[in-house]
Design a protein around this motif. Structure first.
Motif, short mmCIF file in Angstrom:
data_model
loop_
_atom_site.label_atom_id
_atom_site.label_comp_id
_atom_site.label_asym_id
_atom_site.label_seq_id
_atom_site.Cartn_x
_atom_site.Cartn_y
_atom_site.Cartn_z
N GLN A 1 0.81 -1.32 0.20
CA GLN A 1 0.14 -0.01 -0.09
C GLN A 1 0.76 1.18 -0.10
N THR A 2 2.04 1.22 0.56
CA THR A 2 2.99 2.29 0.41
C THR A 2 3.41 2.83 -0.92
N VAL A 3 3.33 1.98 -1.91
CA VAL A 3 3.64 2.24 -3.24
C VAL A 3 2.28 2.23 -4.36
N CYS A 4 1.18 1.67 -3.80
CA CYS A 4 -0.04 1.68 -4.55
C CYS A 4 -0.68 2.97 -4.43
N LYS A 5 -1.54 3.25 -5.56
CA LYS A 5 -2.24 4.73 -5.41
C LYS A 5 -3.30 4.49 -4.54
N ASN A 6 -4.07 3.34 -4.51
CA ASN A 6 -5.21 2.96 -3.71
C ASN A 6 -5.55 1.44 -3.81
N GLU A 7 -6.29 0.94 -2.92
CA GLU A 7 -6.75 -0.35 -2.72
C GLU A 7 -7.10 -0.89 -4.02
N ALA A 8 -7.93 -0.32 -4.79
CA ALA A 8 -8.42 -0.84 -6.00
C ALA A 8 -7.21 -1.15 -6.91
N HIS A 9 -5.87 -0.23 -6.85
CA HIS A 9 -4.77 -0.74 -7.58
C HIS A 9 -4.16 -1.91 -7.16
N LEU B 1 -3.18 -5.53 -8.74
CA LEU B 1 -1.85 -6.17 -8.78
C LEU B 1 -1.93 -7.64 -8.19
N ILE B 2 -2.38 -7.75 -7.12
CA ILE B 2 -2.78 -8.98 -6.53
C ILE B 2 -3.24 -9.96 -7.65
N GLU B 3 -4.38 -9.66 -8.01
CA GLU B 3 -5.03 -10.36 -8.94
C GLU B 3 -4.31 -10.83 -10.25
N GLN B 4 -3.48 -10.12 -10.67
CA GLN B 4 -2.50 -10.14 -11.86
C GLN B 4 -1.26 -11.17 -11.40
N PHE B 5 -0.71 -10.75 -10.44
CA PHE B 5 0.50 -11.30 -9.69
C PHE B 5 0.28 -11.90 -8.23
N PRO B 6 -0.48 -12.92 -8.11
CA PRO B 6 -0.89 -13.30 -6.67
C PRO B 6 0.61 -13.83 -6.01
N GLU B 7 1.44 -14.69 -6.71
CA GLU B 7 2.51 -15.30 -6.26
C GLU B 7 3.40 -14.20 -5.41
N PRO B 8 3.94 -13.15 -6.26
CA PRO B 8 4.69 -12.34 -5.44
C PRO B 8 3.97 -11.79 -4.40
N VAL C 1 6.58 2.70 -10.53
CA VAL C 1 7.84 1.88 -11.23
C VAL C 1 8.20 0.87 -10.02
N ILE C 2 8.06 1.23 -8.66
CA ILE C 2 8.62 0.43 -7.72
C ILE C 2 7.36 -0.77 -7.75
N SER C 3 6.13 -0.35 -7.60
CA SER C 3 4.97 -1.44 -7.79
C SER C 3 5.09 -2.27 -8.70
N ARG C 4 5.70 -2.16 -9.83
CA ARG C 4 5.90 -2.71 -11.24
C ARG C 4 7.07 -3.85 -10.78
N PHE C 5 8.17 -3.27 -9.98
CA PHE C 5 9.08 -4.14 -9.63
C PHE C 5 8.51 -5.31 -8.70
N LEU C 6 7.80 -4.95 -7.79
CA LEU C 6 7.39 -5.45 -6.85
C LEU C 6 6.52 -6.92 -7.49
N THR C 7 6.15 -6.88 -8.25
CA THR C 7 5.15 -7.87 -9.20
C THR C 7 5.92 -8.73 -10.21
N THR C 8 6.91 -7.85 -11.08
CA THR C 8 7.52 -8.40 -12.26
C THR C 8 9.04 -8.76 -11.67
N ALA C 9 9.62 -8.09 -10.73
CA ALA C 9 10.97 -8.33 -10.56
C ALA C 9 11.12 -8.29 -8.82
N ASN D 1 15.39 -2.03 -16.60
CA ASN D 1 16.30 -3.16 -16.20
C ASN D 1 16.36 -3.47 -14.67
N PRO D 2 15.37 -3.69 -13.94
CA PRO D 2 15.81 -3.71 -12.39
C PRO D 2 16.91 -4.91 -12.08
#
Length: 384
Positions: free
Chosen positions: A119-127, A131-138, A164-172, A215-216
């Motif tokens: 939540q510190t890097v997401c815009k809101n709970e909907a966001h 992310l969780i729905e798309q990338f549950p494992e991370p 950018v950090i939220s994208r890293f949390l899911t894909t890297a 490229n993180p």
């Protein structure tokens, strides 16, 4: 004799030819152990029932990660409630649990801690729930929580945007499990490399943030690997300016290569394109994939292009076409042929670009080809 896997039927036939062995007497303790193991392999019916109450397809979990259903301690309702609090409906919750069933063995406290961190890097709970729905494992990887928190704070202090950090949390996500001290050290090495190659102090931070955004995984390299690659390229006669261009164009993937593979690619390119050392270096700078892809891959792609009637002279003019796989090249050539455009008689630039760029270019060519040469609504002058 070549060995291969035997089917159950073949194994049974094989057993017929084996000499029977005398039966071994089982000790009571061994029998008790077997019964205990057999009992532990039974599914936890409480877990199964609660998952079914969430409309989860148990068959999918049995195929994917059946071990979850054998666990004694699970938190189906608690995890489902956390997701519901974030705005997930029943369908979304079922989908998440089917694709990431290990979520139900995570303690609610650990998941709530992960929720606060994201939540510190997401815009809101909907966001966040998106992310969780798309990338549950991370999200449900709840180990190294403190280290992940320190890495998030470090990247924020470095200047990376939260999106950018939220994208890293899911894909890297692996970079957040890396000790924060290691990430800090590699950031320093990357920045020092940029400066040592002639980059300006004023642009260093902007360059670094752009590199990490692209490229993180660059932070997972080692100082030794960076040093070896830079020395290898300089040993091949590349100037500092050229090395810096390669580093920027390859988005940090340069440090994931091996000096030996670089030397092989350079040797292959020089022989194939029959160029001088200076021409070679300029060719590689203009088309870094010549450095990135191993020689066998380049050979396969060049041969595929030659079979389509493309000449080496065309390739030398537009080597970026080697970024494309033979299958993509063949598809694009067929598309261009359908419009009457013969690639072997033209420029290879028509083949280049992303899928979106190619299709946009193709649409322009189609529109131009279909444009009428006269005004269809103008009256015709007909002599009687």
């Amino acid at each position: 004799m070549s060995w291969r896997l035997l089917t159950g039927h073949q194994l049974c036939r094989l057993c017929l030819f084996r000499k029977p062995q005398p039966a071994l007497k089982s000790k009571p303790s061994a029998r008790v152990s077997y019964e205990t193991d057999s009992q532990s392999n039974k599914e936890n019916m409480r877990t199964v029932e609660r998952l079914q109450a969430c409309s989860v397809d148990i068959r999918k979990i049995r195929r994917l990660k059946a071990w979850v259903l054998l666990e004694d301690d699970t938190y189906v309702e608690e995890i489902a409630n956390i997701l519901k609090e974030l705005g997930a409906n029943k369908t979304v919750i079922a989908s998440i649990l089917e694709r990431c069933p290990e979520a139900i063995v995570c303690s609610p406290a650990a998941v709530n801690a992960k929720r606060k961190l994201w939540q510190t890097v997401c815009k809101n709970e909907a966001h966040l729930i998106q992310l969780i729905e798309q990338f549950p494992e991370p999200f449900f990887t709840v180990k190294d929580q403190e280290n992940q928190k320190l890495n998030v704070q470090f990247f924020q202090e470095l200047g990376l945007k939260n999106v950018v950090i939220s994208r890293f949390l899911t894909t890297a996500s692996s970079i957040f499990h890396n000790p924060v001290e290691n990430n800090k050290r590699m950031i320093g090495v990357l920045q020092d490399s940029y400066l040592s190659l002639g980059g300006s102090q004023a642009n260093a931070k902007v360059w670094l943030l752009k590199l990490l955004s692209q490229n993180p995984f660059a932070v997972l390299s080692s100082p030794t690997a960076v040093d070896q690659i830079l020395k290898c390229l300089q040993g091949q006669g590349f100037t500092n300016s050229q090395v810096l261009q390669l580093l920027s164009k390859l988005k940090g993937f340069l440090f994931q290569l091996q000096p030996e593979s670089i030397q092989n690619s350079i040797s292959f390119t020089k022989t194939t394109f029959e160029c001088t050392d200076d021409e070679l270096r300029q060719l590689v700078v203009n088309c870094p994939v010549l450095l990135y892809y191993p020689a066998p891959v380049l050979e396969e792609r060049i041969q595929a292009l030659l079979k389509e009637g493309i000449s080496m002279a065309q390739l030398r003019e537009s080597p970026m076409v080697l970024e494309l796989t033979p299958q993509i090249v063949q598809y694009r050539i067929r598309k261009l042929n359908s419009l009457g455009y013969r690639i072997k008689d033209g420029h290879l630039a028509s083949l280049n670009g992303t899928k979106k760029e190619f299709e946009a270019n193709l649409s322009k060519m189609q529109a131009k080809q279909g444009r009428p040469l006269f005004n269809p609504v103008a009256s015709l002058s007909v002599e009687e």
